[in-house]
Write an enzyme that holds these catalytic residues in place. Structure first.
Site, short mmCIF file in Angstrom:
data_model
loop_
_atom_site.label_atom_id
_atom_site.label_comp_id
_atom_site.label_asym_id
_atom_site.label_seq_id
_atom_site.Cartn_x
_atom_site.Cartn_y
_atom_site.Cartn_z
N ARG A 181 -0.97 4.16 8.79
CA ARG A 181 -1.24 5.55 8.40
C ARG A 181 -2.69 5.70 7.99
NH1 ARG A 181 1.96 9.17 4.00
NH2 ARG A 181 1.06 7.71 2.55
N ASP A 215 8.67 -4.57 2.72
CA ASP A 215 8.51 -5.46 1.56
C ASP A 215 9.82 -6.14 1.21
OD1 ASP A 215 5.85 -4.99 1.24
OD2 ASP A 215 6.08 -3.51 -0.36
N ASP A 237 10.65 0.06 -0.17
CA ASP A 237 9.87 -0.26 1.04
C ASP A 237 10.63 -1.30 1.85
OD1 ASP A 237 6.57 -0.30 1.96
OD2 ASP A 237 7.96 -1.80 2.75
N THR A 263 -6.27 11.38 7.14
CA THR A 263 -5.54 12.41 7.89
C THR A 263 -4.02 12.31 7.66
OG1 THR A 263 -5.24 10.98 9.80
CG2 THR A 263 -7.26 12.29 9.75
N1 URA Z 1 9.37 3.44 4.65
C1 URA Z 1 10.05 2.64 3.79
O1 URA Z 1 10.01 1.43 3.92
N2 URA Z 1 10.76 3.21 2.82
C2 URA Z 1 10.85 4.54 2.65
O2 URA Z 1 11.54 4.99 1.73
C3 URA Z 1 10.14 5.37 3.55
C4 URA Z 1 9.41 4.79 4.55
#
Ligand code: URA
Length: 210
Positions: free
Chosen positions: A105, A204, A201, A109
């Protein structure tokens, strides 16, 4: 929501997803649960694969029996969390071809930028299954599907574990022909673009990074 959404809410999936959501669930268990769920989601994602028939001989008789028709599937995990759905899918369809798409990302932007793409040949002849556990804003899903369509893909499905309503809506608007298969649609996105209640995440949690 959209007609394109397939919610696979089998009790086993709901149970396993609850275990995945719990913040104390360690990576090793998180990975195993995601693989188990991917097998179940995979059946639903591939429910309408075209078949042909082949004449075979069983120990008792000759018969015309169904087998899959057409070119081998393309499985396309979106890096990196999409890898968590790949092993289960490859157990279901061991001969599938695998492509990878990497997006990050742009912090200015907020748009996804491609940093990697390697796709199987003849995408126009293959059913393509995009893999990403989290459909959050829908921006990276939309960009990844743009890439496979540019490579020729016509029959594209998006398989995820969790979706936010915003992501489903955005993806359905950008790619109305793409079916979205998910185990749950959560309440909302937070200001950081995370799904709530979600599971945090996914990358992670899969790979033990922070
Ligand atoms: N990506 C993730 O890993 N978790 C989220 O909650 C949103 C996007």
């Amino acid at each position: 929501m959209t007609d394109n959404l397939v919610l696979v809410d089998h009790p086993l999936i709901r149970h396993k997803l609850t275990l995945m959501r719990e913040k104390t669930t360690p990576s090793v268990q998180f990975r195993r649960l995601l693989k188990e769920i991917s097998l179940l989601l995979g059946y639903e994602t591939l429910r309408d694969l075209p078949l042909t028939t082949r004449r075979i001989e069983t120990p008792l008789a000759e018969t015309e029996a169904p087998i899959l028709k057409g070119k081998k599937l393309a499985l396309v995990p979106i890096l990196r969390a999409g890898i968590g759905l790949l092993d289960g899918m490859l157990e279901l369809v061991p001969l599938a071809r695998v492509g990878f798409i990497g997006l990050f990302r742009d912090e200015e932007t907020l748009k996804p930028v491609q940093y990697y793409s390697k796709l199987p040949n003849e995408m126009e002849k293959r059913t393509t299954v995009m893999l990403d556990p989290m459909l959050a804003t829908g921006n990276s899903a939309t960009a990844a599907i743009d890439i496979v369509k540019e490579a020729g893909a016509k029959d594209v499905r998006f398989m995820c574990l969790l979706a936010a309503p915003e992501g489903v809506e955005n993806l359905a608007r950008a790619h109305p022909d793409v079916r979205i298969i998910t185990a749950a649609v959560d309440e909302r996105l937070n200001d950081m673009g995370y799904i709530v209640p979600g599971l945090g995440d996914a990358g992670d949690r899969l790979f033990g990074t922070k």
